[in-house]
Write a protein that holds these residues in place. Sequence first.
Motif, short mmCIF file in Angstrom:
data_model
loop_
_atom_site.label_atom_id
_atom_site.label_comp_id
_atom_site.label_asym_id
_atom_site.label_seq_id
_atom_site.Cartn_x
_atom_site.Cartn_y
_atom_site.Cartn_z
N ASP A 6 38.41 40.23 44.89
CA ASP A 6 39.49 40.25 44.58
C ASP A 6 40.72 40.09 46.19
OD1 ASP A 6 40.36 43.14 45.64
OD2 ASP A 6 39.46 43.72 43.39
N GLN A 62 41.21 44.79 37.35
CA GLN A 62 42.88 45.22 37.82
C GLN A 62 42.70 46.43 36.92
OE1 GLN A 62 44.78 44.13 38.92
NE2 GLN A 62 45.91 42.16 39.18
N ASP A 73 45.85 40.19 43.76
CA ASP A 73 46.75 38.63 43.14
C ASP A 73 45.28 37.79 42.42
OD1 ASP A 73 49.78 39.15 44.27
OD2 ASP A 73 48.37 39.28 46.06
N GLU A 74 44.55 38.28 42.83
CA GLU A 74 43.38 36.69 42.46
C GLU A 74 42.00 38.17 41.93
OE1 GLU A 74 42.53 33.31 44.74
OE2 GLU A 74 44.21 33.97 45.50
N HIS A 76 38.47 37.43 41.18
CA HIS A 76 36.91 36.10 40.89
C HIS A 76 35.33 36.86 40.68
CE1 HIS A 76 39.80 33.02 42.79
NE2 HIS A 76 40.12 34.49 43.75
#
Length: 82
Positions: A6, A62, A73-74, A76
């Motif tokens: 992340d 998250q 924010d991301e 993956h």
Amino acid sequence: MAEFMDVHRNMVGITAEGLLAAHNADLAIQGDENVDFKKAWADPVAGLVYCLSEAPSAEAVQRIHVRAGHPADEIHPVPLVV
């Protein structure tokens, strides 16, 4: 379990102590979502923080980050690791 990387943006000026405190906040509650945070890296100039974890889902990662006070924010999935 799957692995995830992340990204946290807008963390310009983060210190080693700040990174450790954020990582420790995740570690303190990671078991609630069956997440295992492996490592964190930071670039204080660019304001980027990266975290590697094993988890049942990106959503579980998250939820821990949100509870610890620093949502990603991301997030993956990392299906291949060598």
